[in-house]
Each structure stands twice: as structure tokens, then as C-alpha cells.
Design an enzyme around this catalytic site. Structure first.
Site, short mmCIF file in Angstrom:
data_model
loop_
_atom_site.label_atom_id
_atom_site.label_comp_id
_atom_site.label_asym_id
_atom_site.label_seq_id
_atom_site.Cartn_x
_atom_site.Cartn_y
_atom_site.Cartn_z
N GLU A 139 -17.35 -2.74 -4.61
CA GLU A 139 -16.54 -2.07 -3.59
C GLU A 139 -15.07 -2.32 -3.87
O GLU A 139 -14.73 -3.28 -4.55
CB GLU A 139 -16.86 -2.65 -2.20
CG GLU A 139 -18.28 -2.44 -1.77
CD GLU A 139 -18.63 -3.30 -0.55
OE1 GLU A 139 -17.72 -3.70 0.19
OE2 GLU A 139 -19.81 -3.57 -0.37
N LYS A 141 -11.46 -3.66 -2.91
CA LYS A 141 -10.96 -4.72 -2.03
C LYS A 141 -9.69 -4.20 -1.36
O LYS A 141 -8.62 -4.16 -1.96
CB LYS A 141 -10.66 -5.99 -2.83
CG LYS A 141 -10.30 -7.17 -1.96
CD LYS A 141 -10.34 -8.46 -2.76
CE LYS A 141 -10.16 -9.68 -1.89
NZ LYS A 141 -8.91 -9.71 -1.13
N ASP A 143 -6.52 -3.91 0.80
CA ASP A 143 -5.51 -4.92 1.10
C ASP A 143 -4.98 -4.71 2.51
O ASP A 143 -3.99 -4.05 2.73
CB ASP A 143 -4.37 -4.81 0.07
CG ASP A 143 -3.52 -6.05 0.06
OD1 ASP A 143 -3.91 -7.04 0.70
OD2 ASP A 143 -2.48 -6.04 -0.61
N TYR A 254 -17.09 -2.83 5.91
CA TYR A 254 -17.72 -3.22 4.65
C TYR A 254 -18.92 -4.15 4.78
O TYR A 254 -19.59 -4.42 3.80
CB TYR A 254 -16.71 -3.78 3.64
CG TYR A 254 -15.89 -4.96 4.13
CD1 TYR A 254 -16.47 -6.18 4.42
CD2 TYR A 254 -14.51 -4.83 4.28
CE1 TYR A 254 -15.71 -7.25 4.85
CE2 TYR A 254 -13.74 -5.89 4.72
CZ TYR A 254 -14.34 -7.10 5.00
OH TYR A 254 -13.59 -8.14 5.44
N LYS A 342 -9.76 -9.80 -9.07
CA LYS A 342 -8.40 -9.52 -8.63
C LYS A 342 -7.62 -8.80 -9.72
O LYS A 342 -7.65 -9.20 -10.88
CB LYS A 342 -7.67 -10.84 -8.28
CG LYS A 342 -8.30 -11.57 -7.10
CD LYS A 342 -8.06 -10.86 -5.78
CE LYS A 342 -6.71 -11.17 -5.18
NZ LYS A 342 -6.67 -12.40 -4.42
N CYS A 436 33.78 6.32 -8.93
CA CYS A 436 32.87 6.25 -10.08
C CYS A 436 33.25 5.07 -10.98
O CYS A 436 34.41 4.94 -11.36
CB CYS A 436 32.94 7.56 -10.86
SG CYS A 436 32.00 7.51 -12.40
N CYS A 439 34.72 6.66 -14.36
CA CYS A 439 35.93 7.49 -14.46
C CYS A 439 36.83 7.39 -13.22
O CYS A 439 37.82 8.10 -13.14
CB CYS A 439 35.56 8.94 -14.73
SG CYS A 439 34.75 9.74 -13.34
N CYS A 454 29.27 11.56 -8.62
CA CYS A 454 30.56 11.68 -9.26
C CYS A 454 30.64 13.14 -9.68
O CYS A 454 29.81 13.61 -10.45
CB CYS A 454 30.64 10.77 -10.49
SG CYS A 454 32.06 11.18 -11.54
N CYS A 459 33.56 13.06 -16.64
CA CYS A 459 33.12 11.67 -16.51
C CYS A 459 32.40 11.21 -17.79
O CYS A 459 31.41 11.80 -18.21
CB CYS A 459 32.19 11.52 -15.32
SG CYS A 459 31.46 9.88 -15.19
S1 IVH Z 1 -16.60 -8.98 1.80
C1 IVH Z 1 -18.34 -12.95 2.35
N1 IVH Z 1 -15.69 -6.61 1.11
O1 IVH Z 1 -11.03 -9.66 1.32
C2 IVH Z 1 -17.78 -11.62 2.10
N2 IVH Z 1 -14.15 -8.27 1.81
O2 IVH Z 1 -11.33 -12.92 0.70
C3 IVH Z 1 -16.37 -11.54 2.50
N3 IVH Z 1 -11.81 -7.51 1.86
O3 IVH Z 1 -9.92 -10.97 4.01
C4 IVH Z 1 -15.81 -10.25 2.66
N4 IVH Z 1 -12.21 -5.46 1.18
O4 IVH Z 1 -11.17 -8.85 4.66
C5 IVH Z 1 -15.38 -7.85 1.54
N5 IVH Z 1 -15.00 -4.48 0.50
C6 IVH Z 1 -14.72 -5.71 0.93
C7 IVH Z 1 -13.39 -6.09 1.21
C8 IVH Z 1 -13.15 -7.40 1.66
C9 IVH Z 1 -11.28 -6.32 1.57
C10 IVH Z 1 -11.05 -8.69 2.31
C11 IVH Z 1 -11.64 -9.41 3.47
C12 IVH Z 1 -11.12 -10.82 3.35
C13 IVH Z 1 -10.88 -10.93 1.88
C14 IVH Z 1 -11.92 -11.83 1.28
#
Ligand code: IVH
Length: 707
Positions: A139, A141, A143, A254, A342, A436, A439, A454, A459
Site C-alpha cells: 500500500e 504510505k 503522509d 487502511y 521509505k 536591475c 543594468c 527589467c 540589459c
Molecule cells: S499500517 C501496524 N498502512 O504510517 C500497522 N500505516 O508508522 C501500522 N500510514 O502513522 C499502520 N499509510 O498512520 C499503515 N497504508 C498504510 C499507511 C500507514 C500511512 C502511517 C500510519 C502511521 C505510520 C506508521
């Protein structure tokens, strides 16, 4: 009965009984029907991205409900969509102890870390299950901020932040204002919900919403946010739910937390189940049977992250089977069965040493940050853009500040803002120069524009940029003439007009630092070869405002020589598909200037081709010639009119309706029925990211100042 039919029935019922004169019995029957219908339409709009009634119809229905709830407060409920605009302000948030801690995730920074994680899982599972190759759900992640939503008998009762994982804060009133969070589940099915259910997911702000929010804050003279995540965090912790409601928050589910029933046997089925309950779930989750697929997903999204309208900082990999997850268990505060891959960070902090201003080829003046060099995502960054004066002022960026620097994909690094907490008091305010730097001509800022220019035609800085541009790859493509040589030629006076390039002699070049005979000859050969370039290259190279590569290619089939073009009127030009009045005016203005006429004369005399080549005769060599596009829905990154211009400029056609002759349907948000028709007729549907990718491929070679 379909939602639409239910809605129509309700609309009819409301027509015969105005809300102001309802008696309490009728109100008591209408209120729950209204809530159900409104919540279902909210789901269509915010979760499915597919509204089936007009906004105005929704507004009529919700106003009606609001009147009922005001007149008969006993009929108000906590799943009412009227709460989406925010309940009354609160003093402080209550603490909320999570039924089970919200764990965090272990990190994998390389593909090798991912392999090791998978091996560990496999080894540990082999003790119980023998030799298995566990499937993995991958999935994105997101932010944002983790939220835990508690539903009792289908009703949202608590929305809590993660806090330290054990105790968070109940921000229920604010959570109710997030349009994609269902207030009651399931939405539009008859399944019965678990008696108690916890849904976990991420609250976030889309990039486009974030930009709009910052624009709004800036124009109200309020502090802007440095990134979507901070703005989501700030918005969720507003004590005034109405203020939170005005912030464009979204939610993606999620996972499920502790619940009264066991929900599905695998993670990917849980995601599907969440979707049927009415939650928004990422469309990009995938299940893989082997590690190779998982690694491919990690690599692909490292590159594709820019396509999304929300920030992701990695991908989350989860062993798919729940019994495997249980067998693997957790260590301290992270599960063994999941890991976060990450992405390399693209943000870092460093010191802002100075702010200088740069003069562009069109005279546009841009402030630029001189930074203490810092490595971001594998590249050393020592300069970053600060866009314009307003940008620096609204973010209160000062020389000497520790600043947050961001590098997004191929985009030029930019200073996001100062880290005000790191200030020592010695930082100094910067002022946009009034004249500028090259010039000394007084700078001009046009009304409604953020940039200073400018406007001097003499120039020297602008001329160096123009020279650079003239010789560049997409323009006259003079080999050996890069930005350094352009500056030298201009500064030594060897090239004072563009045409002087064609007057250069070996003897002159030999006087320059680093030039030996061989190098001089090569350069002269490159210059000589450029004389035979086509007309489109020359037009682009001249640096006429708004005439980028694509525009030049659009113009050329209509004019046999540059002189023909110089005689064209605004009307002549506007009659060409893909040429609007801004471009037309700019072209006509350019040819009106005497020195430009002299330049054309000189180029001709020096043997530079100013006529169209045979292969330039046929309609623009646009990559999309012969293709027909249809546009539908709202695009986040451009208006439909802009999209249309881009297509036409690329040689394509835009039609109003989908037919068998349509090659692509570009579908933004709320696309409507055209998508169904396209699918029926097997016409490919491009969502915004795909459309942007196609566009990028098409204009990759175009000039950044071409707009
Ligand atoms: S699973 C035990 N799935 O990432 C499972 N987390 O360090 C824990 N996050 O702040 C979470 N997208 O909110 C999971 N698809 C996703 C996610 C997700 C973002 C965030 C979560 C938490 C951090 C986990």
C-alpha cells in the site's frame, strides 16, 4: 430502490411541504430519510468521486434538514451531515485511550532491507506453517496523520488521533467535518455493521487543496503552512470545528482495529470490505504472491510518487493473511508482519546564506537562495528558487535563517520556509532590489503580477540568457556553446547582437581562455551548421515571449518565410488553431521593434536560413496530430480550456462527445457519464496522472518560459 429514485421521491415530498411549516410528526419521518440520502450523496461525491445529483440539489436538501433540526432540536443526531460544517467550539480535547495501541512501523530504506524483512517473516512462519511463500499487500504510505475511528452499531462515535500510540485525543467534532469520513456505516448497502468497529486510516490534505488553502491564508494575511502534512495536523487540532470544516481534509482507511467481529481473513479483503462499508480506500493497493512483485512496487512508486495528488513518504508492506500476521506478532511497538519502505527524503534543512536575484531572458527577476550545500535525495543542493518577492515576504524568510528545502522530482529545488524555532536573532530581512542588478534599470511590477521585470532592451544579463537560449539544444542547437561560453562572448563584447554569432572568427576565439585551434574550429563548424536549421528552430531561438517550441512548430506550416510571418496581423495569427491572442500580440509586437527587423536582415545576409523547409510544410509535426480527445470532469492542475490549448498545440483535436472516433477521454474529478460511454466504446480513459504523464512526454523538450 436506487439512490437516485429515493432522492427524487424525497424531493417530491419536500416540494409539497415547506420546512418552515412542517408539523413535528412529518418532520420526524423526513429527517432520517434526508440524512440517509444526504450521506449517500456525500459518499458518491467525496469517496466515489462520482456525484449523481447537482451540487445545487444537494444544497436544497441539506438546507431543508437544517431547518428541521433547528425547529425540532430533539430530531438532531450525531450522524447528521449538517455537522460537516462544524459544531460549536470546544475548550480542549479529551484524552482517548486506544482499545489497542496504534503501533508504528519498522523502516526499510533499501530493497535489500525489504528482502531481509521478507526472509525473516518466511523463516518465522516456517516454524508453524512449514515452507510457505506468504503473499504481501503493498500500500502507499500516505503522509498525513493516523486516526482511529470508532463506530458503535454503525454510528461514528469517536474520532481520535494517534497521540503516543496508547493515548490520543478525541477530536470527534473535527473528524465529522471530513467529508470522506462516513458518519454512519454502511453507506448505501443493507449489510449490517459490526456492533463495534474501529477503522484506522490517514487524514491528509491533497496537494491541490493545500495550495488553494495557502493561497487563501496568504491573501487573508495569515501564516501559510510549509507542507500538506502540517496543514492537516494544524487543521485537525483546531478547537473550533467550523474552522476545521473550512480546511479541505480527506481520509483514506487502511486497516481495522479491535472490533466485535473478525473482519476478513486477509489484509486485501479487509480493504475491500472497508470500501463496501463506504470508506475511501487507496486505489493503488496491490497483492503480490512473491517478493519480486513487491520490490517492483517499491521501485515503481519511488518514481511515480509525483503523479499523486497527495504526498506519500513510502510504501507499507503487510503480510496478507491475518493468521500469519497473528503468528508473527509484534516487537516492542511495531508489528513484525509489516514494514515501511521509505523513499529517500526530498526535504532537508540548511542555512540560507544569501538571497540573490537572477535576470531571465525575458527580463523576469527571480530571487534565488544561496544555501549552505546540503544533500537531498542523492543530489547536492546549493541554490534554490524563492519564486518572487511575495513568496519571501509571506513566509518571512530571512537571510541567515535555517530553512526547509524541498526537491520534488525533477523540479528545481525550492525553499519551503524558515524554521523559526532555530532563529538566533541575527537573521536579516531581505528587500527586493528596486533596480536591475545587471543594468540598474528601474524594475517594473505589472498590476496583478507577482514578478518584477527589467524592461531594458539593452540589459546585458538578459542578453546572456538570450544567447544561451539561442544556442541551446531545442533552439539553434549550436554544439559547444553552453551557458559559460555565452557569458564570455557577451562579456568580452565579441557578441553584442545575436547575429554576431555568425560573424565570429577563429582568431577571435583563440584569444579566449581555454580555446585552442581544434576547439575553435569545432565551434565554428557548429555555428555554420546551424545556418541550415528549419524555420521553427529559428523562431523558437529568437526568444519571442510566449513562443516556445510547440508554438513555433504550430506557426511554421502557415508561413513560407520569416518575412511572411512578420507581415501577419493579430487576426491572421488568431485564425490558426492553437494560437490565442496573447501569443498573437506578442509575435506582432516583436516584429514591430526596429532592432528585431535589423536582426532578421542581418541573419539573412549572414546566410542563416529564414525560410520554411520542405518537411515543415505539413501541419505541425505535433505528436498528437490525427488524434481526437474528449475532456470531462474537473482537472486539478489546469482548467479545461488550458488542457484544450495544449492538445491543439500538439496537433490534436478536441471534441465535445465520446464516439468511436475518440482516441482518448481525459477524465478529471466528477467525470459523469462520458466515462461510461468511453468504457462501452473501448475508448481509453486517462485519469489526471496519466494525462499529465502524457503531457510531460510531449512537452519535455519545450522551453520552461513557454507559457
Ligand atoms: S499500517 C501496524 N498502512 O504510517 C500497522 N500505516 O508508522 C501500522 N500510514 O502513522 C499502520 N499509510 O498512520 C499503515 N497504508 C498504510 C499507511 C500507514 C500511512 C502511517 C500510519 C502511521 C505510520 C506508521
Amino acid at each position: 430502490m436506487s439512490l437516485l429514485q429515493t432522492t427524487r421521491d424525497l424531493q417530491k415530498a419536500l416540494q409539497v411541504s415547506p420546512a418552515e411549516s412542517l408539523d413535528s410528526d412529518v418532520a420526524a419521518t423526513l429527517a432520517p430519510r434526508l440524512r440517509e440520502v444526504l450521506n449517500a450523496h456525500g459518499h458518491q461525491y467525496y469517496v466515489l468521486d462520482d456525484p449523481i445529483i447537482a451540487d445545487a440539489e444537494y444544497d436544497v436538501l441539506i438546507s431543508y434538514l437544517r431547518v428541521i433540526e433547528t425547529r425540532f432540536p430533539g430530531l438532531a443526531t450525531t450522524d447528521s451531515p449538517t455537522l460537516r460544517v462544524g459544531a460549536a467550539p470546544i475548550e480542549r480535547f479529551e484524552k482517548f485511550r486506544h482499545a489497542e495501541p496504534l503501533l508504528s512501523l519498522g523502516n526499510a530504506f533499501t530493497l535489500d532491507d525489504v528482502r531481509q524483512w521478507y526472509d525473516r517473516c518466511q523463516r518465522s512462519l516456517s516454524e508453524t506453517y512449514g515452507d510457505v511463500q506468504p503473499a504481501v499487500t503493498a500500500e502507499l504510505k500516505i503522509d498525513g496523520l493516523a486516526l482511529a475511528l470508532t463506530y458503535v452499531d454503525g454510528l461514528l462515535t469517536v474520532g481520535a488521533t494517534r497521540g503516543d500510540g496508547v493515548v490520543g485525543e478525541a477530536i470527534t467534532e473535527n473528524v465529522r467535518t471530513i467529508p470522506s469520513v462516513p458518519l454512519r456505516i454502511p453507506v448505501s448497502t443493507d449489510e449490517s455493521p459490526p456492533a463495534r468497529l474501529e477503522v484506522r486510516g490517514e487524514a491528509y490534505i491533497r496537494k491541490s487543496d493545500f495550495e488553494q488553502l495557502n493561497e487563501r491564508l496568504a491573501s487573508a494575511n495569515q501564516k501559510v503552512f510549509s507542507n500538506p502534512r502540517n496543514s492537516a495536523a494544524g487543521s485537525l487540532r483546531q478547537l473550533d470545528p467550523a474552522a476545521a470544516a473550512s480546511r479541505p481534509l480527506s481520509f483514506l482507511a487502511y486497516s481495522v482495529g479491535p472490533s466485535s467481529e473478525r473482519i476478513a481473513e486477509t489484509q486485501h479483503e479487509r480493504l475491500k470490505w472497508l470500501r463496501t462499508m463506504g470508506f475511501a480506500v487507496s486505489a493503488h493497493a496491490e497483492v503480490f504472491d512473491d517478493l519480486e512483485g513487491v520490490l517492483g512496487y517499491c521501485t515503481a512508486w519511488t518514481e511515480r510518487r509525483e503523479e499523486l495528488n497527495h504526498e506519500i513518504d513510502g510504501v507499507v508492506l503487510k503480510i496478507d493473511r491475518i493468521d500469519y500476521q497473528e503468528s508473527l506478532g509484534s516487537v516492542s511497538n511495531a508489528p513484525r508482519w509489516a514494514v515501511a519502505f521509505k523513499f529517500p527524503a526530498r526535504e532537508s534543512t540548511t542555512t540560507l546564506l544569501d538571497i540573490i536575484v537572477n535576470v531571465g531572458r525575458t527580463g523576469m527577476i527571480k530571487p534565488e537562495a544561496v544555501l549552505e550545500p546540503v544533500e537531498i535525495g542523492g543530489v547536492t543542493v546549493s541554490q534554490a528558487t524563492l519564486h518572487n518577492e511575495d513568496y519571501v515576504v509571506s513566509r518571512d524568510i530571512r537571510i541567515g535563517d535555517t530553512v526547509l528545502v524541498k526537491r520534488a522530482g525533477d523540479v528545481i529545488p525550492q525553499v519551503v520556509g524558515p524554521v523559526t524555532g532555530a532563529r538566533a536573532g541575527l537573521e536579516t530581512l531581505w528587500k527586493m532590489p528596486r533596480s536591475c542588478p545587471a543594468c540598474s534599470t528601474e524594475l517594473v511590477r505589472l498590476p496583478d503580477e507577482a514578478d518584477y521585470y527589467c524592461v531594458s532592451s539593452e540589459c546585458p544579463a538578459q542578453f546572456i540568457r538570450l544567447l544561451e537560449h539561442f544556442a541551446s539544444r531545442g533552439a539553434m542547437d549550436i554544439e559547444g556553446m553552453g551557458s559559460k561560453l555565452a557569458a564570455t562572448l557577451a562579456q568580452t563584447g565579441l557578441v553584442q547582437h545575436l547575429s554576431d554569432i555568425y560573424r565570429l572568427e577563429a582568431a577571435q576565439l583563440l584569444m579566449l581562455d581555454g580555446f585552442a585551434r581544434k576547439k575553435a574550429e569545432r565551434l565554428l563548424a557548429g555555428i555554420h551548421a546551424s545556418k541550415r536549421n528549419g524555420l521553427a528552430r529559428l523562431l523558437f531561438a529568437l526568444g519571442i515571449r510566449h513562443v516556445g517550441k510547440t508554438t513555433a512548430e504550430t506557426l511554421v506550416p502557415h508561413f513560407a518565410t520569416i518575412d511572411d510571418l512578420s507581415r501577419a496581423t493579430i487576426e491572421d495569427l488568431c485564425a490558426i488553431d492553437g494560437i490565442g491572442d496573447v501569443i498573437a500580440e506578442s509575435v506582432v509586437d516583436w516584429f514591430r521593434v526596429d532592432t528585431n527587423q535589423t536582426l532578421i536582415g542581418d541573419l539573412k545576409e549572414l546566410g542563416v536560413n529564414t525560410a520554411r523547409l520542405d518537411e515543415e510544410k505539413t501541419a505541425s509535426a505535433g505528436r498528437w496530430s490525427g488524434l481526437t480527445f474528449v475532456l470531462t470532469g474537473t482537472l486539478d492542475t489546469m482548467t479545461r480550456e488550458e488542457a484544450k490549448t495544449l492538445i491543439v498545440r500538439g496537433g490534436g483535436k478536441v471534441s465535445g462527445s465520446v464516439s468511436r472516433n475518440t482516441n482518448y477521454l481525459v477524465a478529471g474529478r466528477e467525470p459523469g457519464s462520458k466515462v461510461d460511454r468511453a468504457i462501452k466504446l473501448d475508448v481509453p480513459v486517462l485519469k489526471e496522472p496519466e494525462w499529465l504523464r502524457m503531457l510531460n512526454e510531449h512537452v519535455a523538450a519545450a522551453d520552461p518560459e513557454d507559457h
